[in-house]
Design a protein around this motif. Structure first.
Motif, PDB file in Angstrom:
ATOM      1  N   UNK A 281       3.814   3.132   7.725  1.00 44.35           N
ATOM      2  CA  UNK A 281       2.530   3.725   7.344  1.00 44.35           C
ATOM      3  C   UNK A 281       1.717   2.779   6.456  1.00 44.35           C
ATOM      4  N   UNK A 282       0.403   2.885   6.525  1.00 47.52           N
ATOM      5  CA  UNK A 282      -0.486   1.985   5.780  1.00 47.52           C
ATOM      6  C   UNK A 282      -0.442   2.210   4.276  1.00 47.52           C
ATOM      7  N   UNK A 283       0.113   3.328   3.826  1.00 49.56           N
ATOM      8  CA  UNK A 283       0.168   3.613   2.386  1.00 49.56           C
ATOM      9  C   UNK A 283       1.515   3.262   1.761  1.00 49.56           C
ATOM     10  N   UNK A 284       2.292   2.387   2.427  1.00 50.49           N
ATOM     11  CA  UNK A 284       3.596   1.948   1.926  1.00 50.49           C
ATOM     12  C   UNK A 284       3.478   0.498   1.455  1.00 50.49           C
ATOM     13  N   UNK A 285       4.084   0.192   0.318  1.00 49.52           N
ATOM     14  CA  UNK A 285       4.081  -1.168  -0.225  1.00 49.52           C
ATOM     15  C   UNK A 285       5.125  -2.015   0.495  1.00 49.52           C
ATOM     16  N   UNK A 286       4.661  -3.039   1.205  1.00 45.67           N
ATOM     17  CA  UNK A 286       5.543  -3.982   1.898  1.00 45.67           C
ATOM     18  C   UNK A 286       5.352  -5.362   1.276  1.00 45.67           C
TER      19      UNK A 286
ATOM     20  N   UNK B  85       3.572   3.657  -7.841  1.00 48.08           N
ATOM     21  CA  UNK B  85       2.637   3.018  -6.915  1.00 48.08           C
ATOM     22  C   UNK B  85       1.415   3.917  -6.812  1.00 48.08           C
ATOM     23  N   UNK B  86       0.298   3.438  -7.306  1.00 51.27           N
ATOM     24  CA  UNK B  86      -0.918   4.241  -7.288  1.00 51.27           C
ATOM     25  C   UNK B  86      -1.698   4.082  -5.986  1.00 51.27           C
ATOM     26  N   UNK B  87      -1.818   2.821  -5.513  1.00 52.50           N
ATOM     27  CA  UNK B  87      -2.602   2.604  -4.295  1.00 52.50           C
ATOM     28  C   UNK B  87      -2.204   1.293  -3.625  1.00 52.50           C
ATOM     29  N   UNK B  88      -2.154   1.309  -2.300  1.00 52.31           N
ATOM     30  CA  UNK B  88      -1.961   0.085  -1.519  1.00 52.31           C
ATOM     31  C   UNK B  88      -3.354  -0.377  -1.117  1.00 52.31           C
ATOM     32  N   UNK B  89      -3.782  -1.501  -1.682  1.00 55.25           N
ATOM     33  CA  UNK B  89      -5.126  -2.013  -1.417  1.00 55.25           C
ATOM     34  C   UNK B  89      -5.174  -2.849  -0.139  1.00 55.25           C
TER      35      UNK B  89
ATOM     36  N   UNK C 229      -0.736  -3.211   8.399  1.00 56.44           N
ATOM     37  CA  UNK C 229      -1.860  -2.341   8.766  1.00 56.44           C
ATOM     38  C   UNK C 229      -3.049  -3.169   9.242  1.00 56.44           C
ATOM     39  N   UNK C 230      -3.309  -4.286   8.569  1.00 56.76           N
ATOM     40  CA  UNK C 230      -4.417  -5.155   8.969  1.00 56.76           C
ATOM     41  C   UNK C 230      -4.155  -5.743  10.345  1.00 56.76           C
ATOM     42  N   UNK C 231      -2.918  -6.110  10.612  1.00 53.58           N
ATOM     43  CA  UNK C 231      -2.552  -6.645  11.936  1.00 53.58           C
ATOM     44  C   UNK C 231      -2.804  -5.606  13.023  1.00 53.58           C
ATOM     45  N   UNK C 232      -2.414  -4.359  12.765  1.00 55.46           N
ATOM     46  CA  UNK C 232      -2.645  -3.293  13.745  1.00 55.46           C
ATOM     47  C   UNK C 232      -4.140  -3.080  13.974  1.00 55.46           C
TER      48      UNK C 232
END
Length: 179
Positions: free
Chosen positions: A50-55, A120-124, A129-132
């Motif tokens: 998911x796009x809201x997960x820190x990778x 974790x407040x926000x994934x900026x 996600x950008x690749x998708x």
């Protein structure tokens, strides 16, 4: 998901496994954190995270013990420049953030025996996600409706195939040095 669980890509999970294997034993301050992360991880392919997960390589906003918000890029190595931009997973805070979902917290005791609560407040920015998004914009993620651009050639203008001469050993191939 439980408060202790996290979501890791296959790549991130593998990197944490290698870090755990390289730990110096129970005295290593990251050993317990690595074990907790690996034991509680839900492992997914990079296309499914998911796009809201820190990778790894994600730029995130986070706070420690409810303090001031900080912004860093989670990295897999010690970055020297620019100072203050990266947070390596060799740091307990970086390791704690990896795999968290926005709004999720991870508690640990640092080497000074002080309890830390990282949120974790926000994934900026998340590279997966950008690749998708880029693939979706360019049309790579859906089946193509265009005709193939390749052309099948059945013969090379009617050229007759010549037999390959055999040497005394049965095969006359000069090898790559003849090229």
């Amino acid at each position: 998901m439980s408060a202790e669980s996290c979501i890791l890509t296959t790549k991130d999970f593998t990197i944490l496994e290698v870090m755990r294997d390289r730990c110096l034993g129970r005295e290593d301050p990251l050993a317990l954190l690595l074990k907790r992360k690996l034991d509680s991880a839900l492992v997914v392919f990079r296309d499914d995270v998911p796009a809201n997960v820190a990778t790894l390589s994600s730029r995130v906003n986070f706070s420690v013990n409810g303090g001031e918000r900080d912004t860093r890029v989670i990295s897999d190595g010690n970055m020297s420049a620019p100072v203050g931009l990266f947070l390596p997973i060799s740091n307990p805070r970086g390791l704690a953030l990896l795999g968290l979902i926005e709004g999720q917290e991870f508690c640990f005791t640092d080497p000074d025996r002080v309890e830390r609560r990282v949120m974790l407040e926000q994934v900026l920015y998340q590279p997966e996600a950008v690749r998708r998004e880029k693939e979706a914009m360019s049309g790579l993620s859906r089946p193509s409706t265009r005709k193939p651009v390749l052309r099948l050639v059945h013969s090379a203008g009617g050229a007759v195939r010549q037999p390959v001469p055999a040497g005394p050993e049965g095969f006359d191939d000069p090898g790559p040095s003849a090229a």
